[in-house]
Design a protein around this motif. Structure first.
Motif, mmCIF file in Angstrom:
data_model
loop_
_atom_site.group_PDB
_atom_site.id
_atom_site.type_symbol
_atom_site.label_atom_id
_atom_site.label_comp_id
_atom_site.label_asym_id
_atom_site.label_seq_id
_atom_site.Cartn_x
_atom_site.Cartn_y
_atom_site.Cartn_z
ATOM 1 N N GLY A 180 10.790 8.485 4.333
ATOM 2 C CA GLY A 180 10.181 8.357 5.486
ATOM 3 C C GLY A 180 9.629 7.355 5.987
ATOM 4 N N HIS A 181 9.189 6.280 4.865
ATOM 5 C CA HIS A 181 8.760 5.044 5.331
ATOM 6 C C HIS A 181 9.871 4.019 5.330
ATOM 7 N N ASP A 182 10.977 4.606 5.664
ATOM 8 C CA ASP A 182 12.236 3.617 5.761
ATOM 9 C C ASP A 182 12.390 2.092 5.071
ATOM 10 N N HIS A 183 12.058 2.512 3.771
ATOM 11 C CA HIS A 183 12.071 1.376 2.903
ATOM 12 C C HIS A 183 13.208 0.435 2.724
ATOM 13 N N GLY A 188 17.058 1.054 -1.176
ATOM 14 C CA GLY A 188 17.875 1.541 -0.443
ATOM 15 C C GLY A 188 18.290 2.783 -1.076
ATOM 16 N N ARG A 189 18.702 3.691 -0.208
ATOM 17 C CA ARG A 189 19.558 4.968 -0.906
ATOM 18 C C ARG A 189 21.041 4.885 -0.664
ATOM 19 N N HIS A 234 0.735 -1.276 -0.038
ATOM 20 C CA HIS A 234 0.039 -0.116 0.088
ATOM 21 C C HIS A 234 0.900 1.175 0.074
ATOM 22 N N GLU A 235 1.985 1.033 0.840
ATOM 23 C CA GLU A 235 2.937 2.176 0.590
ATOM 24 C C GLU A 235 3.291 2.617 -0.801
ATOM 25 N N GLU A 236 3.691 1.578 -1.358
ATOM 26 C CA GLU A 236 4.244 1.660 -2.662
ATOM 27 C C GLU A 236 3.455 2.040 -3.728
ATOM 28 N N HIS A 237 1.981 1.728 -3.577
ATOM 29 C CA HIS A 237 1.005 1.875 -4.596
ATOM 30 C C HIS A 237 1.010 3.300 -5.164
ATOM 31 N N LEU A 264 12.436 -10.859 -1.394
ATOM 32 C CA LEU A 264 12.203 -10.032 -0.306
ATOM 33 C C LEU A 264 13.637 -9.620 0.306
ATOM 34 N N ALA A 265 14.821 -10.395 -0.126
ATOM 35 C CA ALA A 265 16.070 -9.843 0.368
ATOM 36 C C ALA A 265 16.569 -8.728 -0.459
ATOM 37 N N THR A 266 15.868 -8.676 -1.723
ATOM 38 C CA THR A 266 16.495 -7.587 -2.623
ATOM 39 C C THR A 266 15.717 -6.289 -2.458
ATOM 40 N N ILE A 267 14.922 -6.443 -1.720
ATOM 41 C CA ILE A 267 13.905 -5.012 -1.605
ATOM 42 C C ILE A 267 14.850 -4.086 -0.943
#
Ligand SMILES: [Fe+2]
Ligand SMILES: [Fe+2]
Length: 339
Positions: free
Chosen positions: A279-282, A235-236, A176-179, A227-230
């Motif tokens: 902000g979402h610390d993705h 990442g920034r 939902h945060e990515e949507h 999921l490990a690649t997310i």
């Protein structure tokens, strides 16, 4: 009967008693079961074997200690498993999810240095941005939009991951945060005269498509590796730098845009997306998910490590493909599809 499900260290979940007549009885909360030895096994051997099913001994040791064949042990244990009378005393050999992820990240980080930052795109953007045609900066935005617009292809594939309920809830939150993040970035293309309709008629570079398809495949066939690649994808590179315009740069790309004065109307929405992401610390999403994984076995970890290089090569190609194509200003910014 196949006995491939026989536990490595069988443990009887019933109380063994021997009747006055010497017959074996298994007492459970649900009642008493009379059990008999299979053909070729004496009653004494049978009772002795049952009494040794305490979850501390392997099938092979049980066989040799009782002077019988492995197959006979399995023949006794397999039906008991089916009846729910035997479980496994073996301690699972596994590392915690976070321990495995940190070993994966060590490999990822090395590959980021070797394949990505030392590659043509990031060398040009980080070391000599003033020599980079502005179309390359725009191209980076465009290819990121293509990636974001198709992100549901892989994010949606892990929504039903059955690992555990907390993880599923977290993945739904991330989804939902990515949507519609693509709609933040789409505003960056106004100065180029490019709107969403134009983007919908255009196609990504093959290198962008390659990365998307690879992630889609892994999300379906090896979801935990995906999921490990997310953490890498979200990442920034550098979250604290203040750019030339005095604003938080959020990442090295925006910092380079500031340095060479790329159109502020392009940079603004790109920065906005980076700000939302931060902000979402993705960048921590993979770690938060893996913290919920109770254990990962060695073979799985080895398989993931083996996949890291292909992932990082595809990611490097995503960046380098942008430089390859957009550095030539004669090429159109949008590769439109004619229907
Ligand atoms: Fe995003
Ligand atoms: Fe994100």
């Amino acid at each position: 009967m196949t006995d491939s499900f026989v536990p490595s260290k069988p443990r009887l979940r019933a109380e063994l008693r021997v009747s006055a007549a010497g017959a074996a009885e298994l007492h459970t909360s649900g009642g008493v079961l009379d059990v008999e030895p299979p053909d070729g096994m004496t009653q004494d051997d049978f009772v002795r074997l049952l009494s040794h099913l305490d979850g501390s001994t392997t099938v092979e040791t049980l066989a040799s200690e009782n002077g019988i064949e492995d197959s006979l042990v399995r023949e006794v244990v397999a039906p008991a498993v089916v009846w729910g009378l035997v479980d496994d005393g073996a301690v699972p050999r596994a590392s915690s999810g976070l321990a495995v992820l940190s070993r994966l990240e060590e490999v990822f980080n090395r590959q980021l240095e070797d394949l990505i930052f030392s590659g043509p795109f990031w060398q040009a953007v980080l070391e000599r941005p003033e020599t980079v045609h502005h179309n390359v900066f725009y191209g980076f935005g465009l290819e990121n939009w293509f990636f974001l617009f198709r992100e549901n292809e892989f994010d949606a594939a892990v929504l039903a991951l059955a690992e555990n309920a907390e993880m599923r809830a977290m993945l739904n939150g991330f989804y939902h945060e990515e949507h519609r993040h693509d709609d933040i970035v789409v505003r960056a293309f106004r100065p180029l005269g490019v709107g969403k309709d134009d983007l919908l008629r255009a196609r990504p570079l093959p290198t962008t498509s390659g990365l998307i398809k690879l992630l889609s495949w892994w999300a379906r066939t090896d979801p935990m590796f995906f999921l490990a690649t997310i953490g890498i994808l979200e990442g920034r590179l550098d979250s604290d730098t203040v750019g030339a315009n005095g604003q938080i740069a959020y990442d090295s790309f925006l910092s380079a845009c500031d340095r060479v004065g790329v159109d502020a109307d392009f940079v603004g929405p790109m920065r906005e997306h980076a700000r939302v992401n931060a902000g979402h610390d993705h960048a921590s999403v993979s770690r938060e998910l893996f913290a919920l994984v109770p254990g990962v076995d060695e073979d799985t970890e080895r398989r993931w490590i083996a996949k890291t290089h292909l992932f990082m090569e595809a990611y490097a190609e995503f960046f380098n493909g942008i430089l390859d194509y957009y550095a030539d200003p004669r090429r159109p910014l949008l590769r439109s599809v004619e229907f």
